[in-house]
Design a protein around this motif. Structure first.
Motif, PDB file in Angstrom:
ATOM      1  N   PHE A 105       0.753  -1.158  -0.095  1.00  0.00           N
ATOM      2  CA  PHE A 105       0.050  -0.059   0.080  1.00  0.00           C
ATOM      3  C   PHE A 105       0.979   1.386   0.140  1.00  0.00           C
ATOM      4  O   PHE A 105       1.973   1.288   0.513  1.00  0.00           O
ATOM      5  CB  PHE A 105      -0.980   0.026   1.034  1.00  0.00           C
ATOM      6  CG  PHE A 105      -0.186  -0.486   2.612  1.00  0.00           C
ATOM      7  CD1 PHE A 105       0.468   0.298   3.282  1.00  0.00           C
ATOM      8  CD2 PHE A 105      -0.550  -1.566   3.078  1.00  0.00           C
ATOM      9  CE1 PHE A 105       0.961  -0.267   4.342  1.00  0.00           C
ATOM     10  CE2 PHE A 105       0.047  -2.143   4.116  1.00  0.00           C
ATOM     11  CZ  PHE A 105       0.852  -1.504   4.845  1.00  0.00           C
ATOM     12  N   HIS A 106       0.501   2.254  -0.694  1.00  0.00           N
ATOM     13  CA  HIS A 106       1.035   3.604  -0.457  1.00  0.00           C
ATOM     14  C   HIS A 106       2.566   3.324  -1.346  1.00  0.00           C
ATOM     15  O   HIS A 106       3.467   3.985  -0.992  1.00  0.00           O
ATOM     16  CB  HIS A 106       1.507   4.203   0.560  1.00  0.00           C
ATOM     17  CG  HIS A 106       0.033   4.711   1.569  1.00  0.00           C
ATOM     18  ND1 HIS A 106      -0.923   5.669   0.791  1.00  0.00           N
ATOM     19  CD2 HIS A 106      -0.170   4.328   2.822  1.00  0.00           C
ATOM     20  CE1 HIS A 106      -1.865   5.400   1.665  1.00  0.00           C
ATOM     21  NE2 HIS A 106      -1.528   4.987   2.710  1.00  0.00           N
ATOM     22  N   GLY A 107       2.556   2.409  -2.484  1.00  0.00           N
ATOM     23  CA  GLY A 107       3.637   2.055  -3.049  1.00  0.00           C
ATOM     24  C   GLY A 107       4.661   1.467  -2.138  1.00  0.00           C
ATOM     25  O   GLY A 107       6.147   1.401  -2.676  1.00  0.00           O
ATOM     26  N   PRO A 159      -2.100   6.993   6.912  1.00  0.00           N
ATOM     27  CA  PRO A 159      -3.524   6.996   6.753  1.00  0.00           C
ATOM     28  C   PRO A 159      -3.902   6.624   5.136  1.00  0.00           C
ATOM     29  O   PRO A 159      -3.513   6.564   4.104  1.00  0.00           O
ATOM     30  CB  PRO A 159      -3.831   8.683   6.928  1.00  0.00           C
ATOM     31  CG  PRO A 159      -2.745   9.342   7.386  1.00  0.00           C
ATOM     32  CD  PRO A 159      -1.650   8.558   6.968  1.00  0.00           C
ATOM     33  N   PHE A 160      -5.010   5.622   5.377  1.00  0.00           N
ATOM     34  CA  PHE A 160      -5.559   4.923   4.332  1.00  0.00           C
ATOM     35  C   PHE A 160      -6.934   5.391   3.861  1.00  0.00           C
ATOM     36  O   PHE A 160      -7.925   5.194   4.711  1.00  0.00           O
ATOM     37  CB  PHE A 160      -5.590   3.386   4.681  1.00  0.00           C
ATOM     38  CG  PHE A 160      -5.781   2.399   3.430  1.00  0.00           C
ATOM     39  CD1 PHE A 160      -4.606   2.168   2.672  1.00  0.00           C
ATOM     40  CD2 PHE A 160      -6.837   1.913   3.175  1.00  0.00           C
ATOM     41  CE1 PHE A 160      -4.958   1.298   1.587  1.00  0.00           C
ATOM     42  CE2 PHE A 160      -7.185   1.164   1.849  1.00  0.00           C
ATOM     43  CZ  PHE A 160      -6.086   0.664   1.385  1.00  0.00           C
ATOM     44  N   GLY A 161      -7.171   5.770   2.677  1.00  0.00           N
ATOM     45  CA  GLY A 161      -8.458   6.398   2.342  1.00  0.00           C
ATOM     46  C   GLY A 161      -9.119   5.233   1.240  1.00  0.00           C
ATOM     47  O   GLY A 161      -8.603   4.426   0.927  1.00  0.00           O
ATOM     48  N   LYS A 162     -10.383   5.770   0.887  1.00  0.00           N
ATOM     49  CA  LYS A 162     -10.968   4.528   0.010  1.00  0.00           C
ATOM     50  C   LYS A 162     -10.494   4.620  -1.008  1.00  0.00           C
ATOM     51  O   LYS A 162     -10.820   3.646  -2.016  1.00  0.00           O
ATOM     52  CB  LYS A 162     -12.700   5.405   0.039  1.00  0.00           C
ATOM     53  CG  LYS A 162     -13.479   5.442   1.325  1.00  0.00           C
ATOM     54  CD  LYS A 162     -14.838   5.675   1.215  1.00  0.00           C
ATOM     55  CE  LYS A 162     -15.661   5.638   2.465  1.00  0.00           C
ATOM     56  NZ  LYS A 162     -16.980   5.978   2.501  1.00  0.00           N
ATOM     57  N   HIS A 198     -11.215   1.262  10.984  1.00  0.00           N
ATOM     58  CA  HIS A 198     -11.134   0.159  11.698  1.00  0.00           C
ATOM     59  C   HIS A 198      -9.987  -0.776  11.202  1.00  0.00           C
ATOM     60  O   HIS A 198     -10.180  -1.378  10.213  1.00  0.00           O
ATOM     61  CB  HIS A 198     -12.571  -0.955  11.639  1.00  0.00           C
ATOM     62  CG  HIS A 198     -12.596  -1.890  12.420  1.00  0.00           C
ATOM     63  ND1 HIS A 198     -11.899  -3.167  12.387  1.00  0.00           N
ATOM     64  CD2 HIS A 198     -13.010  -2.096  13.779  1.00  0.00           C
ATOM     65  CE1 HIS A 198     -12.142  -4.064  13.268  1.00  0.00           C
ATOM     66  NE2 HIS A 198     -12.698  -3.528  14.201  1.00  0.00           N
ATOM     67  N   TRP A 199      -8.892  -1.197  12.140  1.00  0.00           N
ATOM     68  CA  TRP A 199      -7.972  -2.099  11.650  1.00  0.00           C
ATOM     69  C   TRP A 199      -7.844  -2.847  12.925  1.00  0.00           C
ATOM     70  O   TRP A 199      -7.669  -2.656  14.285  1.00  0.00           O
ATOM     71  CB  TRP A 199      -6.719  -1.255  11.397  1.00  0.00           C
ATOM     72  CG  TRP A 199      -7.026  -0.523  10.128  1.00  0.00           C
ATOM     73  CD1 TRP A 199      -7.390   0.651   9.997  1.00  0.00           C
ATOM     74  CD2 TRP A 199      -6.693  -1.045   8.743  1.00  0.00           C
ATOM     75  NE1 TRP A 199      -7.452   1.059   8.615  1.00  0.00           N
ATOM     76  CE2 TRP A 199      -6.968  -0.271   7.892  1.00  0.00           C
ATOM     77  CE3 TRP A 199      -6.243  -2.287   8.113  1.00  0.00           C
ATOM     78  CZ2 TRP A 199      -6.752  -0.201   6.665  1.00  0.00           C
ATOM     79  CZ3 TRP A 199      -6.171  -2.527   6.736  1.00  0.00           C
ATOM     80  CH2 TRP A 199      -6.510  -1.329   5.989  1.00  0.00           C
TER      81      TRP A 199
END
Length: 231
Positions: free
Chosen positions: A44-46, A78-81, A155-156
């Motif tokens: 994620f995020h490269g 931060p992880f967005g949609k 939620h994680w």
């Protein structure tokens, strides 16, 4: 001097035995129901995480189809949609890897279900494939908490459904191959040895005949019979 040449087919049999033993030693053997060591890696995020081992309850069991809910780690940022979250699985000590599958993001299904197919033959794991698709409605109804977690951005850890199925192939069986190869190799050696002995038998008989004739001639020359003499 008599000499025997080792036939090339004998070397071929020996090489085949060595390769069969080497392949058998490198492969892992499982019994039905054994847990298969499994690890996961996220992207994620490269960036990608390191391999992380899964607990036994999240791993496949050899020869048994099962459905499990695998936890996936929280991204450091931060992880967005609109972000994409991908997963890769490793089995049997990194011998078999799945391709990357998208779990969250624009290219991912609403409720992902990772279908993992493990190919087996006898007691060995031959390979693995994986693809992701939208979970059936009965799966969603049976796991409402999991669906809620996936749709909650904050939620994680989240959990993803992984369905392990086994595809059995009987065309490769190293144990049976070795059982056939060893007697065949032994039989080939015996046949070659018998053929070699048949080839040298006439020469050996002639050699023994010549030695016997020479010994008889030498003995006759050295032996002097009693000569009758008058007084």
């Amino acid at each position: 001097m008599l000499s025997l040449r080792r036939p090339s087919c004998l070397r071929t049999v020996a090489i085949a035995l060595c390769f069969a033993l080497l392949a058998r030693a490198e492969a892992s053997s499982f019994r039905d129901g054994d847990y298969i060591h499994t690890s996961r890696k996220a992207q994620f995020h490269g960036s990608r995480t390191n391999w992380q081992d899964l607990l036994g309850q999240h791993c496949p069991r050899f020869g048994i189809d099962r459905l499990v809910a695998v936890p996936i780690p929280k991204p450091q940022l931060p992880f967005g949609k609109t972000d994409t979250y991908k997963l890769q699985l490793s089995f049997d000590g990194d011998r078999h890897l799945t391709p990357w599958v998208a779990l969250l993001g624009e290219d991912a299904p609403t409720v992902p279900l990772v279908e993992v197919t493990l190919r087996r033959s006898g007691e060995e794991l031959l390979g693995v494939t994986a693809e992701v698709r939208d979970a059936p409605e009965e799966f969603k109804r049976a796991h409402p908490v999991l669906v809620e977690e996936l749709h909650n951005v904050t939620h994680w850890p989240k959990h993803v459904l992984v369905h392990y199925t086994f595809d059995t192939h009987n065309d490769v069986d190293l144990d049976r191959g070795l059982y056939v190869l060893f007697p065949a190799g032994l039989l080939a050696v015996l046949v070659l040895a018998f053929s070699a002995l048949r080839g040298v038998q006439p020469k050996l008989a002639q050699f023994l005949a010549d030695v016997t004739a020479e010994s008889t001639t030498a003995a006759a020359a050295m032996w002097k019979g009693p000569e009758g003499k008058g007084e």
